[in-house]
Motif scaffolding. Structure first.
Motif, PDB file in Angstrom:
ATOM      1  N   GLY A  64       9.798   3.347  -7.633  1.00 29.30           N
ATOM      2  CA  GLY A  64       9.669   2.712  -6.339  1.00 29.30           C
ATOM      3  C   GLY A  64      10.686   3.114  -5.309  1.00 29.30           C
ATOM      4  N   ARG A  65      10.584   2.426  -4.204  1.00 33.28           N
ATOM      5  CA  ARG A  65      11.505   2.561  -3.082  1.00 33.28           C
ATOM      6  C   ARG A  65      11.998   1.167  -2.718  1.00 33.28           C
ATOM      7  N   TRP A  66      13.228   1.083  -2.261  1.00 32.86           N
ATOM      8  CA  TRP A  66      13.831  -0.189  -1.872  1.00 32.86           C
ATOM      9  C   TRP A  66      13.692  -0.420  -0.377  1.00 32.86           C
ATOM     10  N   SER A  67      13.588  -1.689   0.017  1.00 32.17           N
ATOM     11  CA  SER A  67      13.644  -2.044   1.431  1.00 32.17           C
ATOM     12  C   SER A  67      15.098  -1.895   1.889  1.00 32.17           C
ATOM     13  N   PRO A  68      15.340  -1.743   3.187  1.00 34.28           N
ATOM     14  CA  PRO A  68      16.716  -1.570   3.665  1.00 34.28           C
ATOM     15  C   PRO A  68      17.660  -2.696   3.263  1.00 34.28           C
ATOM     16  N   ASP A  69      17.147  -3.939   3.168  1.00 40.13           N
ATOM     17  CA  ASP A  69      18.027  -5.057   2.797  1.00 40.13           C
ATOM     18  C   ASP A  69      18.010  -5.343   1.292  1.00 40.13           C
ATOM     19  N   ALA A  70      17.323  -4.527   0.505  1.00 41.75           N
ATOM     20  CA  ALA A  70      17.257  -4.618  -0.958  1.00 41.75           C
ATOM     21  C   ALA A  70      16.648  -5.922  -1.469  1.00 41.75           C
ATOM     22  N   THR A  71      15.862  -6.600  -0.650  1.00 45.39           N
ATOM     23  CA  THR A  71      15.197  -7.820  -1.110  1.00 45.39           C
ATOM     24  C   THR A  71      13.790  -7.541  -1.626  1.00 45.39           C
ATOM     25  N   HIS A  72      13.252  -6.366  -1.343  1.00 50.69           N
ATOM     26  CA  HIS A  72      11.915  -5.984  -1.792  1.00 50.69           C
ATOM     27  C   HIS A  72      11.940  -4.545  -2.298  1.00 50.69           C
ATOM     28  N   PHE A  73      10.978  -4.233  -3.147  1.00 52.12           N
ATOM     29  CA  PHE A  73      10.792  -2.857  -3.608  1.00 52.12           C
ATOM     30  C   PHE A  73       9.295  -2.594  -3.718  1.00 52.12           C
ATOM     31  N   THR A  74       8.918  -1.333  -3.642  1.00 52.90           N
ATOM     32  CA  THR A  74       7.513  -0.948  -3.753  1.00 52.90           C
ATOM     33  C   THR A  74       7.365   0.120  -4.814  1.00 52.90           C
ATOM     34  N   PHE A  75       6.177   0.181  -5.394  1.00 49.50           N
ATOM     35  CA  PHE A  75       5.807   1.267  -6.292  1.00 49.50           C
ATOM     36  C   PHE A  75       4.304   1.363  -6.296  1.00 49.50           C
ATOM     37  N   THR A  76       3.753   2.457  -6.802  1.00 47.16           N
ATOM     38  CA  THR A  76       2.305   2.600  -6.877  1.00 47.16           C
ATOM     39  C   THR A  76       1.861   2.600  -8.330  1.00 47.16           C
ATOM     40  N   ASN A  77       0.626   2.155  -8.531  1.00 44.29           N
ATOM     41  CA  ASN A  77      -0.035   2.183  -9.831  1.00 44.29           C
ATOM     42  C   ASN A  77      -1.351   2.926  -9.645  1.00 44.29           C
ATOM     43  N   THR A  78      -1.542   4.003 -10.383  1.00 47.86           N
ATOM     44  CA  THR A  78      -2.768   4.778 -10.285  1.00 47.86           C
ATOM     45  C   THR A  78      -3.773   4.267 -11.308  1.00 47.86           C
ATOM     46  N   THR A  79      -4.965   3.897 -10.829  1.00 44.99           N
ATOM     47  CA  THR A  79      -6.046   3.430 -11.696  1.00 44.99           C
ATOM     48  C   THR A  79      -7.099   4.533 -11.789  1.00 44.99           C
ATOM     49  N   ASN A  80      -8.208   4.254 -12.459  1.00 48.37           N
ATOM     50  CA  ASN A  80      -9.282   5.251 -12.568  1.00 48.37           C
ATOM     51  C   ASN A  80      -9.974   5.512 -11.234  1.00 48.37           C
ATOM     52  N   THR A  81      -9.858   4.587 -10.288  1.00 45.24           N
ATOM     53  CA  THR A  81     -10.590   4.719  -9.035  1.00 45.24           C
ATOM     54  C   THR A  81      -9.726   4.782  -7.788  1.00 45.24           C
ATOM     55  N   GLY A  82      -8.420   4.678  -7.911  1.00 46.90           N
ATOM     56  CA  GLY A  82      -7.575   4.723  -6.724  1.00 46.90           C
ATOM     57  C   GLY A  82      -6.112   4.510  -7.033  1.00 46.90           C
ATOM     58  N   VAL A  83      -5.345   4.382  -5.982  1.00 45.76           N
ATOM     59  CA  VAL A  83      -3.897   4.162  -6.085  1.00 45.76           C
ATOM     60  C   VAL A  83      -3.588   2.820  -5.434  1.00 45.76           C
ATOM     61  N   GLU A  84      -2.944   1.930  -6.205  1.00 47.94           N
ATOM     62  CA  GLU A  84      -2.587   0.604  -5.710  1.00 47.94           C
ATOM     63  C   GLU A  84      -1.128   0.605  -5.264  1.00 47.94           C
ATOM     64  N   LEU A  85      -0.839  -0.101  -4.188  1.00 52.10           N
ATOM     65  CA  LEU A  85       0.534  -0.298  -3.734  1.00 52.10           C
ATOM     66  C   LEU A  85       0.978  -1.682  -4.164  1.00 52.10           C
ATOM     67  N   TRP A  86       2.081  -1.765  -4.891  1.00 57.06           N
ATOM     68  CA  TRP A  86       2.642  -3.032  -5.354  1.00 57.06           C
ATOM     69  C   TRP A  86       3.957  -3.276  -4.629  1.00 57.06           C
ATOM     70  N   ILE A  87       4.212  -4.539  -4.313  1.00 55.46           N
ATOM     71  CA  ILE A  87       5.441  -4.936  -3.642  1.00 55.46           C
ATOM     72  C   ILE A  87       6.119  -6.013  -4.483  1.00 55.46           C
ATOM     73  N   GLY A  88       7.394  -5.809  -4.793  1.00 55.25           N
ATOM     74  CA  GLY A  88       8.163  -6.763  -5.575  1.00 55.25           C
ATOM     75  C   GLY A  88       9.198  -7.459  -4.726  1.00 55.25           C
ATOM     76  N   ASP A  89       9.540  -8.683  -5.115  1.00 54.99           N
ATOM     77  CA  ASP A  89      10.519  -9.491  -4.395  1.00 54.99           C
ATOM     78  C   ASP A  89      11.693  -9.753  -5.341  1.00 54.99           C
ATOM     79  N   THR A  90      12.893  -9.364  -4.965  1.00 54.56           N
ATOM     80  CA  THR A  90      14.062  -9.525  -5.832  1.00 54.56           C
ATOM     81  C   THR A  90      14.719 -10.888  -5.695  1.00 54.56           C
ATOM     82  N   ARG A  91      14.263 -11.692  -4.770  1.00 50.74           N
ATOM     83  CA  ARG A  91      14.902 -12.995  -4.537  1.00 50.74           C
ATOM     84  C   ARG A  91      14.369 -14.064  -5.479  1.00 50.74           C
ATOM     85  N   ARG A  92      13.481 -13.754  -6.386  1.00 51.71           N
ATOM     86  CA  ARG A  92      12.925 -14.759  -7.305  1.00 51.71           C
ATOM     87  C   ARG A  92      13.630 -14.728  -8.610  1.00 51.71           C
TER      88      ARG A  92
END
Length: 94
Positions: free
Chosen positions: A66-94
Motif C-alpha cells: 500500500g501507500r500511506w496518507s500524508p498524515d499516516a491515519t489511512h493506507f491504501t492497497f489493491t486486491n486483484t480478483t478474477n474480474t477486476g482490481v479493488e481499491l481498499w482503504i484502511g484506517d489506523t485510528r481503530r
C-alpha cells in the motif's frame, strides 16, 4: 506495512491472456498488470512497541503493497480478483 509475496504464480495465472500496450502487459479480464508480483497477506507494525497487526482480507487475496496518507491515519492497497482490481482503504485510528 509488510506483505507476504507470492513467489511462484500458478501456470494458470501465467497463461492468462494479455494485451501489450506501450511496453506494458495488461490482463484484459482485470484491466490490471499481467504477471505482477502480489502479496498474500498484509500487516502493520506499531512503532515503537513493535506490535504486529494483521489486516483483515478477503479469501485468496492478491495484494499490492500500500501507500500511506500524508498524515499516516489511512493506507491504501489493491486486491486483484478474477474480474477486476479493488481499491481498499484502511484506517489506523481503530
Amino acid at each position: 506495512m509488510q506483505g507476504q509475496p507470492i513467489r511462484y504464480p500458478s501456470i494458470a495465472e501465467l497463461a492468462q491472456p494479455m494485451l501489450r500496450i506501450a511496453g506494458m502487459r495488461i490482463n484484459p479480464k482485470t484491466n490490471g498488470l499481467h504477471n505482477s508480483v502480489f502479496n498474500s497477506s498484509l500487516s502493520l507494525r506499531k512503532i515503537p512497541e513493535g506490535t504486529e497487526i494483521k489486516v483483515d482480507l478477503p479469501p485468496n487475496p492478491k495484494l499490492t503493497l500500500g501507500r500511506w496518507s500524508p498524515d499516516a491515519t489511512h493506507f491504501t492497497f489493491t486486491n486483484t480478483t478474477n474480474t477486476g482490481v479493488e481499491l481498499w482503504i484502511g484506517d489506523t485510528r481503530r
